[in-house]
Design a protein around this motif. Sequence first.
Motif, short mmCIF file in Angstrom:
data_model
loop_
_atom_site.label_atom_id
_atom_site.label_comp_id
_atom_site.label_asym_id
_atom_site.label_seq_id
_atom_site.Cartn_x
_atom_site.Cartn_y
_atom_site.Cartn_z
N LYS A 142 0.81 -1.21 0.00
CA LYS A 142 0.00 0.00 0.00
C LYS A 142 0.84 1.26 0.00
CE LYS A 142 -3.95 -2.12 2.34
NZ LYS A 142 -4.79 -2.14 3.56
N GLU A 143 2.13 1.13 0.26
CA GLU A 143 3.01 2.29 0.29
C GLU A 143 3.70 2.46 -1.07
OE1 GLU A 143 5.43 2.82 3.89
OE2 GLU A 143 4.70 0.84 4.50
N LYS A 144 4.17 3.66 -1.31
CA LYS A 144 5.04 3.85 -2.47
C LYS A 144 6.32 3.08 -2.20
CE LYS A 144 3.17 8.37 -3.71
NZ LYS A 144 3.48 9.80 -3.93
N TRP A 145 6.75 2.31 -3.16
CA TRP A 145 7.82 1.35 -2.90
C TRP A 145 9.10 2.00 -2.40
CZ3 TRP A 145 12.55 1.20 -5.36
CH2 TRP A 145 12.69 1.96 -6.52
N ARG A 146 9.36 3.25 -2.78
CA ARG A 146 10.61 3.89 -2.35
C ARG A 146 10.62 4.18 -0.85
NH1 ARG A 146 13.87 5.66 -6.48
NH2 ARG A 146 12.94 5.71 -8.56
N THR A 147 9.44 4.29 -0.25
CA THR A 147 9.42 4.63 1.17
C THR A 147 9.85 3.46 2.05
OG1 THR A 147 7.11 3.94 1.51
CG2 THR A 147 7.50 6.19 0.73
N VAL A 148 9.71 2.22 1.55
CA VAL A 148 10.02 1.06 2.38
C VAL A 148 11.52 0.98 2.68
CG1 VAL A 148 9.87 -1.43 2.59
CG2 VAL A 148 7.98 -0.14 1.55
N PRO A 149 12.39 0.96 1.65
CA PRO A 149 13.83 0.93 1.98
C PRO A 149 14.32 2.20 2.67
CG PRO A 149 13.50 1.19 -0.38
CD PRO A 149 12.16 0.88 0.20
N THR A 150 13.66 3.32 2.38
CA THR A 150 14.07 4.56 3.05
C THR A 150 13.79 4.49 4.54
OG1 THR A 150 13.64 5.86 1.05
CG2 THR A 150 13.71 7.05 3.15
N ARG A 151 12.60 4.01 4.89
CA ARG A 151 12.28 3.88 6.30
C ARG A 151 13.20 2.86 6.97
NH1 ARG A 151 7.46 2.54 5.68
NH2 ARG A 151 7.57 0.30 6.16
N HIS A 152 13.49 1.78 6.26
CA HIS A 152 14.40 0.75 6.76
C HIS A 152 15.78 1.38 7.06
CE1 HIS A 152 16.34 -3.24 6.97
NE2 HIS A 152 17.29 -2.72 6.23
N ALA A 153 16.29 2.15 6.13
CA ALA A 153 17.61 2.77 6.32
C ALA A 153 17.61 3.76 7.47
CB ALA A 153 18.05 3.45 5.02
N HIS A 154 16.52 4.52 7.59
CA HIS A 154 16.44 5.49 8.69
C HIS A 154 16.41 4.78 10.04
CE1 HIS A 154 14.68 8.95 6.03
NE2 HIS A 154 15.98 8.74 5.84
N GLY A 155 15.71 3.64 10.09
CA GLY A 155 15.66 2.88 11.34
C GLY A 155 17.03 2.40 11.78
N TRP A 156 17.79 1.86 10.84
CA TRP A 156 19.14 1.40 11.18
C TRP A 156 20.06 2.57 11.49
CZ3 TRP A 156 20.30 -3.05 12.97
CH2 TRP A 156 19.57 -4.18 12.60
N HIS A 157 19.85 3.70 10.83
CA HIS A 157 20.68 4.87 11.14
C HIS A 157 20.46 5.30 12.58
CE1 HIS A 157 22.86 8.61 10.52
NE2 HIS A 157 21.85 9.24 11.09
N ARG A 158 19.22 5.33 13.02
CA ARG A 158 18.94 5.67 14.42
C ARG A 158 19.57 4.65 15.35
NH1 ARG A 158 13.81 6.51 12.25
NH2 ARG A 158 13.10 4.51 13.15
#
Length: 471
Positions: free
Chosen positions: A4-20
């Motif tokens: 249901k999400e725009k596909w680009r948001t999934v890896p972006t959110r994943h990367a932000h989570g690991w960055h935190r």
Amino acid sequence: RALKEKWRTVPTRHAHGWHRFWSRSTIEIKPSDPADTVTASDASLAEQLFYRNLYLLACCSRPGVTAPGLLGNWIFTDYSPWKGLYMLNYNFQQQFWSAFVCNQIELAQPYFDRVTETFPRALTTTPFAFGQEAPGAYFSTTDYPIRREPPLFCSDLYDPSMEVSAWVVQHFWRHWQFVGDRKFLEQRTYPLLLEVARFYEWFLHRSQRADCAPYVPKDGKLHIFPTFSPEHWGVVTPHFERNLDAGAAIGFFRYHLLAAAEAADILNRDAEASARWRKLAQQLPAYPTHDTPNGKIFVDVADAPPIEYNIPAPLVPVFPAEDPLFWTNAEQVEIARRTARVIQTNGNNSLVMLGVIRARLGLDDSLAQFLADVRNRLYPNGSIELALPDKTPRFMKLGIWTENFAAAGVIAEHLLQSHPDATGKSLLRLFPSLPAAADARFAGLVAEGAFEVTAERRAGRVTRVELLSRR
């Protein structure tokens, strides 16, 4: 949900989570002399252990997931050793311990959720196991997430280790010590502290009954009877001579009673009970010792000679029981150092505990010894075998054991410690057990008192210190 999400948001959110995740705490260790290849090798391995094992813990534990069991996500067959249960006489607790000092507290959330879910059963187990007059909460050693009939044998074998209930609740008190969240203390921690303290108070006084008199010394102390040394004797001995006052039980009873009293004082509750718990903590017996040609050493129960232990049971009061009064007795600390130098273990479950114990006792070779123990168990991907390869039975080789993810915390202990000093009050120690030949810096490690600490040491001199209070 992902579709249901725009596909680009999934890896972006994943990367932000690991960055935190990776921004919360960092370490760097290197030799003071670039030509020192031995120190360079140890420093490199220490860094790898810190980062890889935090990563592995994050891969199996985070808010909202089912708490990982003995082998987390990783089994090599469709059979999980020990039936995938939660073993509460150290295995389950240990895997989350490093989340506190390493500033990854959210990784312990599944532990809090699981124990909170188990808590009502602990309340009903107490009168079932000890009679209707018994108050409070008593945690069984094995917590199996599916109803089982009949109970697992290992539960019958290890349940009489009376320190288990305090061991289960310990992380909840650590949450206050390392996070300083008063709401969590009031709503989630104190109810558990209170009920286990009520049970311990009743249990200590029960040992004074007439039917216990043949087995319990009359010396003015409140004895812990009956109890079992953790993962050691496992059976009732004749006349209960080795089912009394195990050192691990003494340490955890004192830890819990003082923690419950302090929590009550913070929350302005149960003042009379708080005073009683503090008095009880002072009435516990001395830790059992054994005379050797080189002086006294600790053993797990009185009149039992030192043996090859599974976990370093005689030194549990140093860690993980963390008896707050242990360091106030200089002779006791010296006995612990002597014990740590000569203790023999079978290599199965002692890796992390001994690593922390040696670091806290200030043994000169604590880091080198820990890294040597790790090298004997290290897989190429950075995970650590549970036991020594030549001693490990096949069923223990069927997965990656999550308890050794706590190796990250052992490395952190060589950079920062905050257990009590000789006055019984917490003390921040910077680079307390780091070899003299190493330089190091760290950021974001957490100490008791809920302090985030950043520090650097060069050529044996601390050059930078920053403290951030979470309270």
